[in-house]
Design a protein around this motif. Sequence first.
Motif, mmCIF file in Angstrom:
data_model
loop_
_atom_site.group_PDB
_atom_site.id
_atom_site.type_symbol
_atom_site.label_atom_id
_atom_site.label_comp_id
_atom_site.label_asym_id
_atom_site.label_seq_id
_atom_site.Cartn_x
_atom_site.Cartn_y
_atom_site.Cartn_z
ATOM 1 N N LEU A 352 0.841 -1.207 0.000
ATOM 2 C CA LEU A 352 0.000 0.000 0.000
ATOM 3 C C LEU A 352 0.875 1.256 0.000
ATOM 4 O O LEU A 352 0.617 2.207 -0.742
ATOM 5 C CB LEU A 352 -0.913 -0.022 1.237
ATOM 6 C CG LEU A 352 -2.133 0.883 1.243
ATOM 7 C CD1 LEU A 352 -3.048 0.588 0.065
ATOM 8 C CD2 LEU A 352 -2.897 0.724 2.562
ATOM 9 N N TRP A 355 2.469 1.606 -3.457
ATOM 10 C CA TRP A 355 1.471 2.000 -4.463
ATOM 11 C C TRP A 355 1.069 3.470 -4.293
ATOM 12 O O TRP A 355 1.079 4.243 -5.260
ATOM 13 C CB TRP A 355 0.253 1.073 -4.330
ATOM 14 C CG TRP A 355 -0.863 1.390 -5.275
ATOM 15 C CD1 TRP A 355 -0.818 1.368 -6.647
ATOM 16 C CD2 TRP A 355 -2.197 1.798 -4.928
ATOM 17 N NE1 TRP A 355 -2.041 1.729 -7.170
ATOM 18 C CE2 TRP A 355 -2.903 1.996 -6.144
ATOM 19 C CE3 TRP A 355 -2.858 1.982 -3.712
ATOM 20 C CZ2 TRP A 355 -4.238 2.393 -6.172
ATOM 21 C CZ3 TRP A 355 -4.190 2.366 -3.742
ATOM 22 C CH2 TRP A 355 -4.863 2.575 -4.960
ATOM 23 N N LEU A 356 0.741 3.861 -3.045
ATOM 24 C CA LEU A 356 0.313 5.250 -2.806
ATOM 25 C C LEU A 356 1.449 6.232 -3.059
ATOM 26 O O LEU A 356 1.230 7.343 -3.557
ATOM 27 C CB LEU A 356 -0.223 5.410 -1.376
ATOM 28 C CG LEU A 356 -1.577 4.750 -1.104
ATOM 29 C CD1 LEU A 356 -1.961 4.887 0.362
ATOM 30 C CD2 LEU A 356 -2.677 5.332 -1.992
ATOM 31 N N ALA A 360 1.485 9.308 -5.522
ATOM 32 C CA ALA A 360 1.843 10.629 -4.990
ATOM 33 C C ALA A 360 2.990 11.238 -5.805
ATOM 34 O O ALA A 360 2.993 12.436 -6.088
ATOM 35 C CB ALA A 360 2.239 10.515 -3.515
ATOM 36 N N VAL A 372 2.599 10.987 2.213
ATOM 37 C CA VAL A 372 2.165 9.584 2.342
ATOM 38 C C VAL A 372 2.948 8.887 3.458
ATOM 39 O O VAL A 372 2.373 8.240 4.341
ATOM 40 C CB VAL A 372 2.338 8.820 1.001
ATOM 41 C CG1 VAL A 372 2.165 7.316 1.198
ATOM 42 C CG2 VAL A 372 1.333 9.318 -0.030
#
Length: 395
Positions: A352, A355-356, A360, A372
């Motif tokens: 996660l 991916w984020l 970003a 993030v």
Amino acid sequence: MQMNSSNSISRTVIWLMSIISGLVVANNYYNQPLLALIADDLHVSESAASKISVLTQVGYALGLLLIVPLGDKFFRKKLILIDLFLVFGSLLWMTFADQLWMLYTASLLIGATSVIPQLFVPIAAELSSDKEKSSNIGLVMSGLLLGILLSRFIGGIVGDIWGWRTMFGIAAGLMIIVWLAIYKMLPELQPNFKGTYQELMRSVAHLARTQPVLRLASFRGAMAFGSMCALFTTLVFHMEKPPFNAGSSIVGSFGLAGAVGALAAAKVGKLQKFMDLNRIIFYSLLIVLGSWAFTYFAGETYWGLIIGVILVDLGVQSGHIMNQTNYFLIKSNAVNRLNTVYMVSYFIGGSLGTWLASIAWQYAQWDGVCFVGAGFGLLALIAHLLFSKKGNNIS
């Protein structure tokens, strides 16, 4: 190599597991400093290349969920030796893959099969006295952590000199040596679960539902690891731009800075003489958050990034060792299944974060990545402050 007694493990076996943990887990991280090289070679975008890293972590989470619980059902040595054949095949495919979908599939398989360290950690916990538990887990974990960090350094250098494919070819060769070492030296342990695979998996879900200590440790670990992955996945893209204009070997060398933090974290168990476990975890999470201050405010300087990397590794790994010590104190013979719940959560958090952070980076570059990473650290700290006292009764 024999166990000294039913509750004792020789130092040689602990060291063997530590070294092999590093060599096997490294397979998951060689790709991180090589993403820019892979993107250039296959003429794909940075965000398409960064999915290699995401899929490796997703694969690892799947391997933890589907393979690690089998350590309670089958003879662990045999399970590990079979798994190593699959690791070898996956690395070989990665070496010769020439299309993006092949790299994606090979990365998923490398992640899914490189879970052997998570069969070692329960062995160290199960065969250690309560007094030696955190120090033996710490030693196996320090091998694993050094493998994670040095793999980025070595991967970057090998990629710069000989190309990214060579790194995966070397990794495949190392797995043959690892297979021989395990065959010769690892002791055999009796399985402790007699039911079917379906019942085994149901019992994993049952542990997750009924153990608050395990649930909290899993969430803290997931958020902290997501924070660290956000940094390392996008560092290569940040540093190939001005003012750094750095190649993959320079980015990979940041793994050495992280190794300082990881080695320090391996000694964290000794702090239990002076303060309780929850307080150590609290300070660890503060260090993770503090690391993002350097990474954000001094993110255009080498010194700022180096301090950020050292601190994020120190905080994440200290918390990780203490989380594992915490749930391995639960009175249960389901050590592999306890570890499965925690480590699946841990790598879902990592996936996660990766991916984020890549999203970003696409929209807000380095500032977005820092937001993030710090957000993940903050969520871990809030959960710890809210629930650590409630979940403190080990059942």
